[in-house]
Design a protein around this motif. Structure first.
Motif, short mmCIF file in Angstrom:
data_model
loop_
_atom_site.label_atom_id
_atom_site.label_comp_id
_atom_site.label_asym_id
_atom_site.label_seq_id
_atom_site.Cartn_x
_atom_site.Cartn_y
_atom_site.Cartn_z
N ALA A 194 -45.48 -8.35 -52.76
CA ALA A 194 -45.88 -6.96 -52.97
C ALA A 194 -44.66 -6.04 -52.90
O ALA A 194 -44.50 -5.13 -53.72
N GLU A 195 -43.81 -6.26 -51.92
CA GLU A 195 -42.61 -5.42 -51.77
C GLU A 195 -41.58 -5.73 -52.84
O GLU A 195 -40.96 -4.82 -53.42
N TYR A 196 -41.40 -6.99 -53.13
CA TYR A 196 -40.40 -7.41 -54.13
C TYR A 196 -40.73 -6.82 -55.50
O TYR A 196 -39.83 -6.32 -56.20
N MET A 197 -42.00 -6.88 -55.89
CA MET A 197 -42.39 -6.41 -57.21
C MET A 197 -42.25 -4.90 -57.35
O MET A 197 -42.18 -4.37 -58.46
N GLN A 198 -42.21 -4.19 -56.23
CA GLN A 198 -42.00 -2.74 -56.25
C GLN A 198 -40.51 -2.38 -56.13
O GLN A 198 -40.17 -1.19 -56.09
N GLY A 199 -39.66 -3.39 -56.06
CA GLY A 199 -38.23 -3.14 -55.95
C GLY A 199 -37.78 -2.84 -54.53
O GLY A 199 -36.63 -2.44 -54.33
N ASN A 200 -38.64 -3.08 -53.55
CA ASN A 200 -38.28 -2.85 -52.15
C ASN A 200 -37.68 -4.13 -51.57
O ASN A 200 -38.27 -4.81 -50.74
N TYR A 201 -36.49 -4.46 -52.05
CA TYR A 201 -35.91 -5.77 -51.75
C TYR A 201 -35.53 -5.91 -50.28
O TYR A 201 -35.65 -7.00 -49.71
N GLU A 202 -35.07 -4.84 -49.65
CA GLU A 202 -34.70 -4.90 -48.24
C GLU A 202 -35.92 -5.23 -47.38
O GLU A 202 -35.86 -6.09 -46.49
N THR A 203 -37.03 -4.54 -47.65
CA THR A 203 -38.26 -4.80 -46.90
C THR A 203 -38.77 -6.22 -47.18
O THR A 203 -39.20 -6.93 -46.25
N ALA A 204 -38.73 -6.61 -48.45
CA ALA A 204 -39.17 -7.96 -48.82
C ALA A 204 -38.35 -9.00 -48.09
O ALA A 204 -38.88 -10.01 -47.59
N LEU A 205 -37.05 -8.77 -48.00
CA LEU A 205 -36.16 -9.71 -47.34
C LEU A 205 -36.50 -9.84 -45.85
O LEU A 205 -36.53 -10.95 -45.30
N LYS A 206 -36.78 -8.72 -45.20
CA LYS A 206 -37.14 -8.76 -43.78
C LYS A 206 -38.39 -9.59 -43.56
O LYS A 206 -38.50 -10.34 -42.58
N ILE A 207 -39.35 -9.47 -44.46
CA ILE A 207 -40.58 -10.26 -44.36
C ILE A 207 -40.27 -11.74 -44.51
O ILE A 207 -40.73 -12.59 -43.75
N SER A 208 -39.44 -12.05 -45.50
CA SER A 208 -39.13 -13.46 -45.78
C SER A 208 -38.35 -14.12 -44.65
O SER A 208 -38.40 -15.34 -44.48
N MET A 209 -37.64 -13.34 -43.87
CA MET A 209 -36.85 -13.90 -42.76
C MET A 209 -37.73 -14.48 -41.67
O MET A 209 -37.27 -15.22 -40.81
N GLN A 210 -39.02 -14.16 -41.69
CA GLN A 210 -39.94 -14.69 -40.68
C GLN A 210 -40.52 -16.05 -41.10
O GLN A 210 -41.24 -16.68 -40.33
N MET A 211 -40.20 -16.48 -42.33
CA MET A 211 -40.75 -17.72 -42.85
C MET A 211 -39.80 -18.88 -42.59
O MET A 211 -38.60 -18.76 -42.81
#
Length: 282
Positions: A194-211
């Motif tokens: 959801a964040e990546y598709m909106q161009g919010n790459y920093e937020t998307a990255l923070k989410i992915s760091m929990q995986m």
């Protein structure tokens, strides 16, 4: 507390699995085959650890052979094959696993149409084939069969969110987390997307760091795409190295993998763009 102790991924389940998995414990008594298979499945799906995959497959196949009328084992094996079809090392292998998964799901449903895992396996297969109506129908049935099963509710919620019904999907994910806060972290793919598709790459990255999913490079894959879009070459290179370490065939089959993990073409294109920008051409 109850989930942490007695849930599918809780202390009791892990302890039983570890005790039964000690040398000489598995397979000595035929009646244990189905129970062993279910324990193996929950151990594998709890972390999607590729090292556990061969034993999980063997245990489930054995349970299906020993007890042909056991719908749950067939359903779990169908789910296992569906997941691994996404990460197959060749197109032919991926197509075989996908086809076998659907066969097992249909057999399981025929044995017991009220088996929640059978309906989930059918929904998963429809997702892989981009059969929207079938996916939505079976996802709905799977949820309604037991809305108190956080494992299935979490899986359905993730797929609905990736499908495009983000709010509905995340409501299910959050309801599953309220039932069991110790669920596997693969559901984070949905908020990442959801964040990546909106161009919010920093937020998307923070989410992915929990995986962290050892053996299945989905976390490194989405992080590499985010780093690529952010033009952080050094960080992207580290994630690419991890992808290739875990999944050497990715450059050859990466486009198929991405198309199977995500639902819509525009999602696949966006992830491919990030990977290409990171230096991993697919």
């Amino acid at each position: 507390v109850l989930s942490g102790i007695a849930g599918s991924f809780g202390t009791i389940s892990r302890t039983l699995f570890n005790n039964l998995a000690e040398e000489g414990s598995w397979g000595n008594v035929g009646e244990f085959a189905a129970y062993e298979a279910v324990m193996h499945y929950h151990n594998w799906v709890g972390g999607l650890d590729s090292e556990a995959a061969p034993k999980t497959r063997a245990a489930l196949e054995r349970a299906v052979l020993v007890d042909p009328g056991y719908s749950l084992a067939r359903s779990m094996l169908a789910d296992f094959y569906a997941v691994n079809s996404q990460w197959a090392s060749s197109y032919a292998e991926g197509d075989f696993l996908e086809g076998r998964s659907l066969e097992l799901a249909l057999e399981a449903e025929k044995l017991n149409p009220h088996c929640q895992y059978a309906q989930w396996a059918k929904a998963f297969n429809a997702f892989l084939r981009r059969q929207s109506d079938v996916f939505l129908e079976n996802a709905k049935i799977a949820v309604e069969l037991n809305p108190a099963n956080p494992n299935i509710i979490n899986a359905v919620g993730l797929k609905l969110a990736v499908f495009g019904r983000y709010e509905e999907g995340m409501r299910l994910v959050n309801s599953a987390l309220r039932l069991n806060p110790f669920l596997p972290k693969w559901f984070l793919l949905a908020p990442f997307l959801a964040e990546y598709m909106q161009g919010n790459y920093e937020t998307a990255l923070k989410i992915s760091m929990q995986m962290f999913l050892p053996g299945y490079p989905v976390a490194s894959l989405i992080r590499a795409a985010a780093f690529g879009m952010m033009k952080k070459a050094e960080e992207a290179e580290r994630e690419i190295s991890e992808i290739l370490r875990v999944f050497p065939a990715f450059p050859a089959v990466g486009r198929r993998t991405v198309d199977k993990v995500f639902y819509h073409q525009y999602q696949s294109e966006a992830i491919a763009e990030g990977l290409n920008a990171a230096g991993l051409k697919i």
